[in-house]
Enzyme design. Structure first.
Site, short mmCIF file in Angstrom:
data_model
loop_
_atom_site.label_atom_id
_atom_site.label_comp_id
_atom_site.label_asym_id
_atom_site.label_seq_id
_atom_site.Cartn_x
_atom_site.Cartn_y
_atom_site.Cartn_z
N CYS A 1 0.15 2.62 10.83
CA CYS A 1 0.87 3.70 10.18
C CYS A 1 1.65 4.50 11.21
CB CYS A 1 -0.09 4.62 9.44
SG CYS A 1 0.78 5.91 8.54
N GLY B 1 8.51 -6.15 3.10
CA GLY B 1 9.56 -5.45 3.85
C GLY B 1 10.90 -5.74 3.19
N GLY B 2 11.35 -4.79 2.35
CA GLY B 2 12.69 -4.88 1.78
C GLY B 2 12.86 -5.89 0.68
N GLY C 1 1.81 10.82 5.64
CA GLY C 1 0.72 11.22 6.54
C GLY C 1 -0.66 10.92 6.00
N ASN D 1 -5.12 -0.88 7.91
CA ASN D 1 -3.80 -0.32 8.25
C ASN D 1 -3.80 0.06 9.73
OD1 ASN D 1 -1.46 1.04 8.58
ND2 ASN D 1 -1.84 2.58 6.99
N SER E 1 0.83 -1.21 0.00
CA SER E 1 0.00 0.00 0.00
C SER E 1 0.87 1.26 0.00
CB SER E 1 -0.89 -0.01 1.25
OG SER E 1 -1.59 1.21 1.35
N THR F 1 -3.71 3.76 1.63
CA THR F 1 -4.69 3.76 2.72
C THR F 1 -5.70 4.89 2.54
OG1 THR F 1 -3.16 2.76 4.27
CG2 THR F 1 -4.99 4.00 5.22
C1 LIG Z 1 6.07 6.21 0.27
C2 LIG Z 1 5.39 5.14 1.08
C3 LIG Z 1 4.03 5.26 1.38
C4 LIG Z 1 3.39 4.27 2.13
N1 LIG Z 1 2.05 4.39 2.38
C5 LIG Z 1 1.41 3.39 3.05
C6 LIG Z 1 0.02 3.45 3.26
O1 LIG Z 1 -0.68 4.37 2.84
N2 LIG Z 1 -0.57 2.43 3.95
C7 LIG Z 1 0.14 1.35 4.43
O2 LIG Z 1 -0.45 0.45 5.03
N3 LIG Z 1 1.48 1.27 4.22
C8 LIG Z 1 2.12 2.26 3.55
N4 LIG Z 1 3.46 2.16 3.33
C9 LIG Z 1 4.20 0.98 3.83
C10 LIG Z 1 4.32 -0.10 2.76
O3 LIG Z 1 3.04 -0.56 2.35
C11 LIG Z 1 5.16 -1.30 3.28
O4 LIG Z 1 4.49 -1.87 4.40
C12 LIG Z 1 6.56 -0.90 3.70
O5 LIG Z 1 7.08 0.09 2.84
C13 LIG Z 1 7.52 -2.10 3.77
O6 LIG Z 1 7.76 -2.66 2.51
P1 LIG Z 1 9.04 -2.25 1.59
O7 LIG Z 1 10.26 -2.31 2.47
O8 LIG Z 1 9.05 -3.26 0.49
O9 LIG Z 1 8.80 -0.85 1.09
C14 LIG Z 1 4.13 3.14 2.59
C15 LIG Z 1 5.49 3.02 2.27
C16 LIG Z 1 6.13 4.00 1.53
C17 LIG Z 1 7.59 3.83 1.22
#
Ligand SMILES: Cc1cc2nc3c(=O)[nH]c(=O)nc-3n(C[C@H](O)[C@H](O)[C@H](O)COP(=O)(O)O)c2cc1C
Length: 287
Positions: free
Chosen positions: A115, A221-222, A57, A112, A9, A31
């Protein structure tokens, strides 16, 4: 059976990058909150040595615009849609779930609950899930924070409250300072840290929750390569989501799908999903 790949997301806008969205097995919205939100003031994103810090945010159009404008356009793209639901109270979450309950163009609701850029709701995660469970028959996935000592306990609580699955993990709170000024690089100072450094944390959370509950787990995550995805499966995930990697490599879904199949085959698995069967025996050996 295979391992479906989703976007995490907030990391992909299907309306501006429809081909990337179509290369995934389902699209997860950013979200959505009950009312439109501007989010935090800039600067809201900072790159760091091993990942990225964001403090968006929960910017978004609000649920009315989601229903009237966004969902019809996503349906026209032929996407399977998961809606990420947010808010500041159980009533906020449940209201959105109720609103989306009867819609054919929404398959799953991801709550979510984690956050790091917004104030916590007064209710516990389990209370929010219980309120949402009353409001909808759609599958509910609880997205949990890695910033808790015993995530297995949270997993048991949200599953007991009616969650059908878990999404693990959200970002973890971080801070980046400008080396010249020693001032925070983000306007709000603190942000959510994502990217490669999150992988061992995500693996630990998936591992602990897979041992604690019997529901499907979306691991994230990563993830940057196919082996990252396969490791999440071997820890207990049955679906894998791509987040930060999509900002630098929009071709990541196809690349990672190919790498995942090759890495699984190289280890003797007919299908990458079969690596999940080793999760349980790995855990038993580790005890
Ligand atoms: C720019 C950005 C915006 C995000 N917005 C949301 C969001 O709106 N809702 C949510 O549940 N997670 C949000 N996340 C978290 C991601 O969905 C994910 O859980 C997190 O980045 C870990 O995965 P990654 O390491 O592959 O990025 C956001 C992450 C990033 C980098």
């Amino acid at each position: 059976m295979t391992v479906p790949l989703l976007n995490a997301s907030g990391c992909l806008d299907a309306l501006t990058a429809p081909d990337v969205a179509r290369s995934l097995d389902a699209f997860v919205t950013k979200t959505i909150t009950p009312l439109p939100r501007d989010g935090n003031p800039p600067v809201r994103i900072a790159e760091t040595r091993a990942g990225m810090l964001n403090a968006i945010g929960l910017q978004g159009p609000g649920v009315d615009a989601l229903v009237s404008d966004v969902l019809p356009r996503l349906a026209a793209l032929g996407l399977h849609v998961w809606v990420s639901v947010g808010g500041f109270s159980a009533r906020d979450f449940a209201g959105i779930c109720e609103r989306l309950d009867g819609r054919d163009d929404v398959e799953v609701l991801e709550l979510n609950l984690s956050c790091p850029n917004v104030e916590e709701a007064p209710e516990s995660s389990a209370e929010i899930v219980a309120a949402c469970r009353e409001a909808t028959r759609k599958p509910l996935y609880a997205k949990l924070s890695p910033a808790t000592w015993d995530i297995a306990e949270s997993a048991r609580a949200v599953v007991a409250a009616g969650a059908d699955g878990l999404s693990l993990v959200n970002t973890i709170r971080g801070l980046a300072l400008d080396p010249a000024t020693l001032r925070p690089r983000l306007a709000r100072a603190l942000g959510g840290y994502s990217g490669p450094a999150l992988k061992p944390i995500a693996l630990a959370c998936v591992w602990a929750c897979a041992a604690a509950v019997e529901v499907p787990i979306v691991g994230m995550g990563g993830v940057v390569t196919g082996i990252d995805a396969l490791e999440l499966v071997a820890a207990g995930a049955s679906v894998v989501s791509l987040g930060t990697v999509l900002f630098s490599d929009p071709g990541a879904p196809g690349r990672i799908r190919g790498e995942l199949a090759a890495e699984a085959a190289a280890r003797g698995f007919r299908d990458p999903a079969d690596a999940r069967a080793v999760a349980r025996s790995n855990r038993e050996k580790a005890l």
